[in-house]
Scaffold this motif. Sequence first.
Motif, PDB file in Angstrom:
ATOM      1  N   SER A  86      50.027  45.129  53.847  1.00  0.00           N
ATOM      2  CA  SER A  86      49.465  43.847  53.402  1.00  0.00           C
ATOM      3  C   SER A  86      47.989  44.025  53.075  1.00  0.00           C
ATOM      4  N   LEU A  87      47.472  43.100  52.270  1.00  0.00           N
ATOM      5  CA  LEU A  87      46.050  43.163  51.923  1.00  0.00           C
ATOM      6  C   LEU A  87      45.207  43.029  53.197  1.00  0.00           C
ATOM      7  N   GLU A  88      45.651  42.166  54.111  1.00  0.00           N
ATOM      8  CA  GLU A  88      44.924  41.975  55.372  1.00  0.00           C
ATOM      9  C   GLU A  88      44.809  43.298  56.132  1.00  0.00           C
ATOM     10  N   VAL A  91      42.410  45.700  54.432  1.00  0.00           N
ATOM     11  CA  VAL A  91      41.008  45.329  54.679  1.00  0.00           C
ATOM     12  C   VAL A  91      40.587  45.729  56.094  1.00  0.00           C
ATOM     13  N   ALA A  92      41.442  45.457  57.071  1.00  0.00           N
ATOM     14  CA  ALA A  92      41.111  45.814  58.460  1.00  0.00           C
ATOM     15  C   ALA A  92      40.951  47.329  58.590  1.00  0.00           C
ATOM     16  N   THR A  93      41.787  48.076  57.888  1.00  0.00           N
ATOM     17  CA  THR A  93      41.726  49.542  57.942  1.00  0.00           C
ATOM     18  C   THR A  93      40.401  50.041  57.371  1.00  0.00           C
ATOM     19  N   LEU A  94      40.018  49.494  56.222  1.00  0.00           N
ATOM     20  CA  LEU A  94      38.764  49.936  55.592  1.00  0.00           C
ATOM     21  C   LEU A  94      37.576  49.561  56.480  1.00  0.00           C
ATOM     22  N   ALA A  95      37.630  48.364  57.068  1.00  0.00           N
ATOM     23  CA  ALA A  95      36.528  47.927  57.943  1.00  0.00           C
ATOM     24  C   ALA A  95      36.416  48.849  59.150  1.00  0.00           C
ATOM     25  N   ALA A  96      37.562  49.271  59.702  1.00  0.00           N
ATOM     26  CA  ALA A  96      37.552  50.152  60.881  1.00  0.00           C
ATOM     27  C   ALA A  96      36.908  51.496  60.553  1.00  0.00           C
ATOM     28  N   MET A  97      36.947  51.884  59.276  1.00  0.00           N
ATOM     29  CA  MET A  97      36.328  53.153  58.867  1.00  0.00           C
ATOM     30  C   MET A  97      34.859  52.979  58.545  1.00  0.00           C
ATOM     31  N   GLY A  98      34.375  51.747  58.655  1.00  0.00           N
ATOM     32  CA  GLY A  98      32.949  51.528  58.419  1.00  0.00           C
ATOM     33  C   GLY A  98      32.592  51.023  57.037  1.00  0.00           C
ATOM     34  N   VAL A  99      33.592  50.667  56.225  1.00  0.00           N
ATOM     35  CA  VAL A  99      33.275  50.058  54.925  1.00  0.00           C
ATOM     36  C   VAL A  99      32.714  48.657  55.204  1.00  0.00           C
ATOM     37  N   GLY A 100      31.553  48.365  54.648  1.00  0.00           N
ATOM     38  CA  GLY A 100      30.882  47.103  54.989  1.00  0.00           C
ATOM     39  C   GLY A 100      31.086  46.006  53.964  1.00  0.00           C
ATOM     40  N   CYS A 101      31.588  46.391  52.818  1.00  0.00           N
ATOM     41  CA  CYS A 101      31.652  45.445  51.716  1.00  0.00           C
ATOM     42  C   CYS A 101      32.853  45.777  50.842  1.00  0.00           C
ATOM     43  N   LEU A 102      33.582  44.771  50.428  1.00  0.00           N
ATOM     44  CA  LEU A 102      34.780  45.015  49.643  1.00  0.00           C
ATOM     45  C   LEU A 102      34.771  44.124  48.406  1.00  0.00           C
ATOM     46  N   VAL A 103      34.806  44.774  47.248  1.00  0.00           N
ATOM     47  CA  VAL A 103      34.837  44.041  45.977  1.00  0.00           C
ATOM     48  C   VAL A 103      36.299  43.989  45.550  1.00  0.00           C
ATOM     49  N   ILE A 104      36.846  42.779  45.497  1.00  0.00           N
ATOM     50  CA  ILE A 104      38.290  42.668  45.239  1.00  0.00           C
ATOM     51  C   ILE A 104      38.577  41.843  43.984  1.00  0.00           C
ATOM     52  N   HIS A 106      42.035  40.214  42.300  1.00  0.00           N
ATOM     53  CA  HIS A 106      43.430  39.979  42.675  1.00  0.00           C
ATOM     54  C   HIS A 106      44.070  38.976  41.716  1.00  0.00           C
ATOM     55  N   PRO A 107      45.337  39.193  41.358  1.00  0.00           N
ATOM     56  CA  PRO A 107      45.970  38.274  40.391  1.00  0.00           C
ATOM     57  C   PRO A 107      46.271  36.886  40.941  1.00  0.00           C
ATOM     58  N   GLN A 108      46.260  36.744  42.289  1.00  0.00           N
ATOM     59  CA  GLN A 108      46.660  35.446  42.860  1.00  0.00           C
ATOM     60  C   GLN A 108      45.447  34.537  43.064  1.00  0.00           C
ATOM     61  N   THR A 109      45.484  33.361  42.470  1.00  0.00           N
ATOM     62  CA  THR A 109      44.399  32.399  42.622  1.00  0.00           C
ATOM     63  C   THR A 109      44.266  32.001  44.102  1.00  0.00           C
ATOM     64  N   GLY A 110      43.052  32.036  44.625  1.00  0.00           N
ATOM     65  CA  GLY A 110      42.819  31.611  46.010  1.00  0.00           C
ATOM     66  C   GLY A 110      43.076  32.691  47.050  1.00  0.00           C
ATOM     67  N   ARG A 111      43.482  33.885  46.620  1.00  0.00           N
ATOM     68  CA  ARG A 111      43.848  34.944  47.580  1.00  0.00           C
ATOM     69  C   ARG A 111      42.648  35.413  48.406  1.00  0.00           C
ATOM     70  N   LEU A 112      41.471  35.434  47.789  1.00  0.00           N
ATOM     71  CA  LEU A 112      40.264  35.888  48.504  1.00  0.00           C
ATOM     72  C   LEU A 112      39.852  34.890  49.580  1.00  0.00           C
ATOM     73  N   GLN A 113      39.976  33.606  49.233  1.00  0.00           N
ATOM     74  CA  GLN A 113      39.662  32.524  50.172  1.00  0.00           C
ATOM     75  C   GLN A 113      40.566  32.645  51.399  1.00  0.00           C
ATOM     76  N   GLN A 114      41.843  32.844  51.117  1.00  0.00           N
ATOM     77  CA  GLN A 114      42.847  32.975  52.178  1.00  0.00           C
ATOM     78  C   GLN A 114      42.532  34.186  53.061  1.00  0.00           C
ATOM     79  N   LEU A 115      42.157  35.266  52.428  1.00  0.00           N
ATOM     80  CA  LEU A 115      41.824  36.498  53.149  1.00  0.00           C
ATOM     81  C   LEU A 115      40.608  36.265  54.049  1.00  0.00           C
ATOM     82  N   ALA A 116      39.598  35.596  53.498  1.00  0.00           N
ATOM     83  CA  ALA A 116      38.361  35.354  54.251  1.00  0.00           C
ATOM     84  C   ALA A 116      38.620  34.461  55.455  1.00  0.00           C
ATOM     85  N   GLU A 117      39.518  33.487  55.298  1.00  0.00           N
ATOM     86  CA  GLU A 117      39.784  32.554  56.395  1.00  0.00           C
ATOM     87  C   GLU A 117      40.404  33.251  57.603  1.00  0.00           C
TER      88      GLU A 117
END
Length: 303
Positions: A86-88, A91-104, A106-117
């Motif tokens: 899953s995208l979630e 994201v958690a995997t990349l964060a665990a490796m120390g990635v501080g910022c993710l430029v995404i 995505h084809p689904q409207t509102g997907r980033l908002q949902q992810l952030a929540e």
Amino acid sequence: MEKPDRGLHHLLGIDSLTDRDIESLIERTLELSNGAPASSASVTTANLFFEPSTRTRVSFELAALRLGMRVINIELEKSSATKGESLEDTVATLAAMGVGCLVIRHPQTGRLQQLAENLHAPIRLLNAGDGQGEHPSQALLDAATLAADGLDWSQATIAIVGDIRHSRVAGSNLKLFDRLGAGRLRIAGPEEMLPDPPGIERVEVCHSIEAAVRDADVIMMLRVQRERMDRAGWPDPDQYHRRWGLNPAHLELARPGCRVMHPGPINRGMEIDGAVADSDQSLILDQVRMSVFARMAIFEWLH
Ligand code: ASP
């Protein structure tokens, strides 16, 4: 630059920005474009694009490199997204490796908002376009391009023409131009490409390109978003061009010196004549130049 005092934050859409954020982001973009030294950030950023991109992906990468950041481009077809992750979880995997910022993107409207929540990891999210929702960094770079060109917002008539309904650029730009106090905002396009309702209350809906561009100071043309329509909805390119394509005669109806914009990619001979795209009135490559500075300002603001 003044930074928001609210802990971990993201750039998801125009509504989440305060007036002060908008002002400082545009101001800082202009400073950087005029040669101000950039601050350095020891952050790693990753690009995760689920839709194609040339300008946005490359300019986010160049912006990060100019700030001394490390950049990772995730190749989706070689990533675990193809194994059902899953995208979630990605994201958690990349964060665990120390990635501080993710430029995404995505084809689904509102997907980033949902992810952030639902985000628990210490990673900042940057919306590089979500379906037909928003593209906030494009709107900021467009506003900075117009500001650099000396636009007087309160006196300006801005016309956005084309496939408004499926365009995240229109979504963010209308909100931002409204917040910046643009004098008049117009949209125009084929009936099936107009949003319902038009998003911003005071937007004037025009039913021909001539009506939209008359006395306009800025004309922003948009591409028909084929990828968001079913095949039956695709217009014939020649017919579309005859009715909705911007040609030199239209510029005669606009204010003298009217500026032409387009977020790219442009389809010459469809929504815009090549001669108009390449004319002195075109800001299309200025938008591209400004995109690197706007995205540098956004990275600085996020950290
Ligand atoms: N590049 C812009 C976007 O990703 C505009 C377009 O594709 O037509 O939304």
